[in-house]
Design an enzyme around this catalytic site. Sequence first.
Site, PDB file in Angstrom:
ATOM      1  N   LYS A   1      -1.071  -6.915  -9.262  1.00  0.00           N
ATOM      2  CA  LYS A   1      -2.046  -7.064  -8.167  1.00  0.00           C
ATOM      3  C   LYS A   1      -1.676  -6.001  -7.126  1.00  0.00           C
ATOM      4  CE  LYS A   1      -2.975  -8.287  -4.476  1.00  0.00           C
ATOM      5  NZ  LYS A   1      -3.450  -7.313  -3.452  1.00  0.00           N
TER       6      LYS A   1
ATOM      7  N   GLU B   1      -4.965  -3.755  -1.834  1.00  0.00           N
ATOM      8  CA  GLU B   1      -6.414  -3.516  -1.807  1.00  0.00           C
ATOM      9  C   GLU B   1      -6.760  -2.251  -1.018  1.00  0.00           C
ATOM     10  OE1 GLU B   1      -4.556  -5.850  -0.515  1.00  0.00           O
ATOM     11  OE2 GLU B   1      -5.655  -7.184   0.836  1.00  0.00           O
TER      12      GLU B   1
ATOM     13  N   SER C   1       5.332  -6.942   3.347  1.00  0.00           N
ATOM     14  CA  SER C   1       5.909  -7.241   4.657  1.00  0.00           C
ATOM     15  C   SER C   1       6.709  -8.548   4.594  1.00  0.00           C
ATOM     16  CB  SER C   1       4.783  -7.356   5.679  1.00  0.00           C
ATOM     17  OG  SER C   1       3.894  -8.379   5.269  1.00  0.00           O
TER      18      SER C   1
ATOM     19  N   PHE D   1       0.804  -1.222   0.000  1.00  0.00           N
ATOM     20  CA  PHE D   1       0.000   0.000   0.000  1.00  0.00           C
ATOM     21  C   PHE D   1       0.833   1.266   0.000  1.00  0.00           C
ATOM     22  CE2 PHE D   1       0.837  -0.113   4.577  1.00  0.00           C
ATOM     23  CZ  PHE D   1       0.980   1.234   4.860  1.00  0.00           C
TER      24      PHE D   1
ATOM     25  N   CYS E   1       9.412   1.909   3.374  1.00  0.00           N
ATOM     26  CA  CYS E   1      10.332   0.802   3.670  1.00  0.00           C
ATOM     27  C   CYS E   1      11.742   1.319   3.908  1.00  0.00           C
ATOM     28  CB  CYS E   1      10.338  -0.192   2.530  1.00  0.00           C
ATOM     29  SG  CYS E   1      10.904   0.557   1.014  1.00  0.00           S
TER      30      CYS E   1
ATOM     31  N   GLU F   1       9.102  -3.863  13.092  1.00  0.00           N
ATOM     32  CA  GLU F   1       8.863  -2.801  12.114  1.00  0.00           C
ATOM     33  C   GLU F   1       7.509  -2.181  12.461  1.00  0.00           C
ATOM     34  OE1 GLU F   1       7.762  -3.848   8.051  1.00  0.00           O
ATOM     35  OE2 GLU F   1       8.841  -2.094   7.324  1.00  0.00           O
TER      36      GLU F   1
HETATM   37  P1  NAD Z   1       1.530  -6.633   3.017  1.00  0.00           P
HETATM   38  O1  NAD Z   1       2.571  -7.692   3.108  1.00  0.00           O
HETATM   39  O2  NAD Z   1       0.396  -6.663   3.967  1.00  0.00           O
HETATM   40  O3  NAD Z   1       0.851  -6.658   1.553  1.00  0.00           O
HETATM   41  C1  NAD Z   1       1.627  -6.669   0.373  1.00  0.00           C
HETATM   42  C2  NAD Z   1       0.836  -7.377  -0.720  1.00  0.00           C
HETATM   43  O4  NAD Z   1       0.625  -8.733  -0.337  1.00  0.00           O
HETATM   44  C3  NAD Z   1      -0.532  -6.761  -0.971  1.00  0.00           C
HETATM   45  O5  NAD Z   1      -0.771  -6.722  -2.360  1.00  0.00           O
HETATM   46  C4  NAD Z   1      -1.485  -7.705  -0.247  1.00  0.00           C
HETATM   47  O6  NAD Z   1      -2.752  -7.784  -0.854  1.00  0.00           O
HETATM   48  C5  NAD Z   1      -0.768  -9.049  -0.344  1.00  0.00           C
HETATM   49  N1  NAD Z   1      -1.045  -9.918   0.809  1.00  0.00           N
HETATM   50  C6  NAD Z   1      -1.305  -9.531   2.084  1.00  0.00           C
HETATM   51  N2  NAD Z   1      -1.495 -10.612   2.867  1.00  0.00           N
HETATM   52  C7  NAD Z   1      -1.352 -11.706   2.075  1.00  0.00           C
HETATM   53  C8  NAD Z   1      -1.424 -13.122   2.310  1.00  0.00           C
HETATM   54  N3  NAD Z   1      -1.680 -13.611   3.518  1.00  0.00           N
HETATM   55  N4  NAD Z   1      -1.202 -13.936   1.268  1.00  0.00           N
HETATM   56  C9  NAD Z   1      -0.943 -13.460   0.051  1.00  0.00           C
HETATM   57  N5  NAD Z   1      -0.864 -12.131  -0.234  1.00  0.00           N
HETATM   58  C10 NAD Z   1      -1.057 -11.267   0.764  1.00  0.00           C
HETATM   59  O7  NAD Z   1       2.298  -5.233   3.051  1.00  0.00           O
HETATM   60  P2  NAD Z   1       1.678  -3.777   3.147  1.00  0.00           P
HETATM   61  O8  NAD Z   1       1.146  -3.564   4.519  1.00  0.00           O
HETATM   62  O9  NAD Z   1       0.783  -3.512   1.992  1.00  0.00           O
HETATM   63  O10 NAD Z   1       2.988  -2.898   2.926  1.00  0.00           O
HETATM   64  C11 NAD Z   1       3.866  -2.534   3.954  1.00  0.00           C
HETATM   65  C12 NAD Z   1       5.042  -3.461   4.028  1.00  0.00           C
HETATM   66  O11 NAD Z   1       5.746  -3.471   2.786  1.00  0.00           O
HETATM   67  C13 NAD Z   1       6.068  -3.034   5.062  1.00  0.00           C
HETATM   68  O12 NAD Z   1       6.525  -4.154   5.745  1.00  0.00           O
HETATM   69  C14 NAD Z   1       7.180  -2.413   4.224  1.00  0.00           C
HETATM   70  O13 NAD Z   1       8.467  -2.428   4.807  1.00  0.00           O
HETATM   71  C15 NAD Z   1       7.141  -3.272   3.020  1.00  0.00           C
HETATM   72  N6  NAD Z   1       7.768  -2.610   1.886  1.00  0.00           N
HETATM   73  C16 NAD Z   1       9.006  -3.036   1.533  1.00  0.00           C
HETATM   74  C17 NAD Z   1       9.661  -2.415   0.492  1.00  0.00           C
HETATM   75  C18 NAD Z   1      11.039  -2.839   0.095  1.00  0.00           C
HETATM   76  O14 NAD Z   1      11.529  -2.326  -0.878  1.00  0.00           O
HETATM   77  N7  NAD Z   1      11.694  -3.755   0.789  1.00  0.00           N
HETATM   78  C19 NAD Z   1       9.039  -1.369  -0.202  1.00  0.00           C
HETATM   79  C20 NAD Z   1       7.751  -0.974   0.178  1.00  0.00           C
HETATM   80  C21 NAD Z   1       7.122  -1.615   1.243  1.00  0.00           C
END
Ligand code: NAD
Length: 499
Positions: free
Chosen positions: A176, A179, A229, A152, A284, A384
């Site tokens: 994808k 959401e 994450s 997000f 991030c 985090e």
């Molecule tokens: P998230 O892991 O909750 O979601 C990321 C994606 O995975 C979304 O599209 C979501 O729909 C999907 N997803 C969520 N739960 C899932 C599941 N159980 N099974 C399959 N798919 C699933 O992350 P977020 O809250 O949207 O974003 C924040 C996180 O992203 C933070 O931890 C941040 O550090 C990380 N991030 C990392 C970088 C990097 O470059 N390393 C960059 C941006 C964000």
Amino acid sequence: MTTARITHLIAGTPWEGTSDRTSDVYNPATGEVSGTLDLASADLVDEVVAGAKQAWRDSWGSISFAKRTQVLFKFRELLDRDKQRIAELITREHGKVLDDALGEVTRGLEVAEFACGIPHLLKGGFTENASTGVDVYSIRQSLGVVAVISPFNFPAMVPLWFVPVAVACGNAVVIKPSEKDPSATIAVAELWKEAGLPDGVMNVVNGDKEAVDALLVNPDVKAISFVGSTPIARYVYETGTAHGKRVQALGGAKNHMLVLPDADLDLAADAAINAGFGSAGERCMAISALVAVDSIADDLVARIKDRMGKLRTGDGTRGSDMGPLVTAQHREKVASYVDAGVEAGADLVVDGRTGEFDADGDGFFLAPTLFDQVSPEMSIYTDEIFGPVLSVVRVASYDEGLELINNNPYGNGTAIFTNDGGAARRFQNEVEVGMVGVNVPIPVPVSYYSFGGWKNSLFGDTHAHGAEGVHFFTRGKVVTSRWLDPSHGGVNLGFPQND
Ligand code: NAD
């Protein structure tokens, strides 16, 4: 209040079907629902992948470089034209302030510019006469359908880290988005049609775990670029690779900024504010742990506290410095970390749980928070938080600071603040982190270098964009070629040797 329907973009066109499942999208600054999002079923995902594969086979997979670059240059122009509109969509669904949203689109635009150079980036090698009369050359070809699954916090920039490079390399793409704030991702994807990309090459499916799982197991998806994450990144990497795909899964982070006694403390204090509280800490590459050498810690904390008093938190469209958190649940989670920090005995220098916010309605606000005297076993240090909470950990020396950083399970970004070139040089060499800043708090590499962390911040071995991105979205082939001439040696069943 009626809310807008937000749906999939299939073959460049909004989906016209009816969804069994939907989810709400919020305006975090007002707390109101702003849209209703269609969530894709596994069957719909499979249908979209099949359409993308067909489009790759029929058109894009064999398109000339001359035609590819026309589309890429046009896309770059359209993105530049629409960047303000896209920034407004980001602010509406994510909450970050408009300037910051515009900055995000601009960094994504740089990747589109990098991708315009694809003819040069995909030039192969050629060796004439590797053996007598035998030439050897290398080519890199597209993979087919690739999927991008994004978080997000950067709804425009993170998809743009991958999509222009994937398209430039001749692939079809299924995105994808998160959401929580899908509209900016969809708006950027729509521009490809206007840029002249054949229908079916660019698709957006909205959804949750069901859509992600469908992409992870579909045999026609050849590569997955995931950002999110750490637990989900690990899951995506393990499931995707078990199904034969190449996967780059970028995970969470805990980024440290080490401040040595000889640093310019005003520069360091400004940097800590920008990197700790920009985008409400939902980056991030945000700095969440400030590692201060004891002798300057009091002075540095005082300078940061002073600057925090001047920050305005509110609706991102009103010229605030910092916006709300993305959802009510996330706001509660971040606030609960502040409670936990107090309980664990850290010194709460500035409490963001109470504050004045320039906004109407019931937005998901939390003001910037500063803790001092944080120790490494406290949850505000180990986890985090992904919110506007900055923790100061005091150390006795450079070596103790380095050890702290290297013992941390994450390794996304880090920074050192010092005027000692030798110390900075030692740090860049010794620190076990993928992206390092020297007097630069958020060292996000430019698009022609590659973005990615180490340890629990990246699963897989390929970083985003730059040369590594081009490598990820293509596969190599080497051709060994001989054209018969009158001197060829006739039949020989021995293993080919070079002469
Ligand atoms: P998230 O892991 O909750 O979601 C990321 C994606 O995975 C979304 O599209 C979501 O729909 C999907 N997803 C969520 N739960 C899932 C599941 N159980 N099974 C399959 N798919 C699933 O992350 P977020 O809250 O949207 O974003 C924040 C996180 O992203 C933070 O931890 C941040 O550090 C990380 N991030 C990392 C970088 C990097 O470059 N390393 C960059 C941006 C964000």
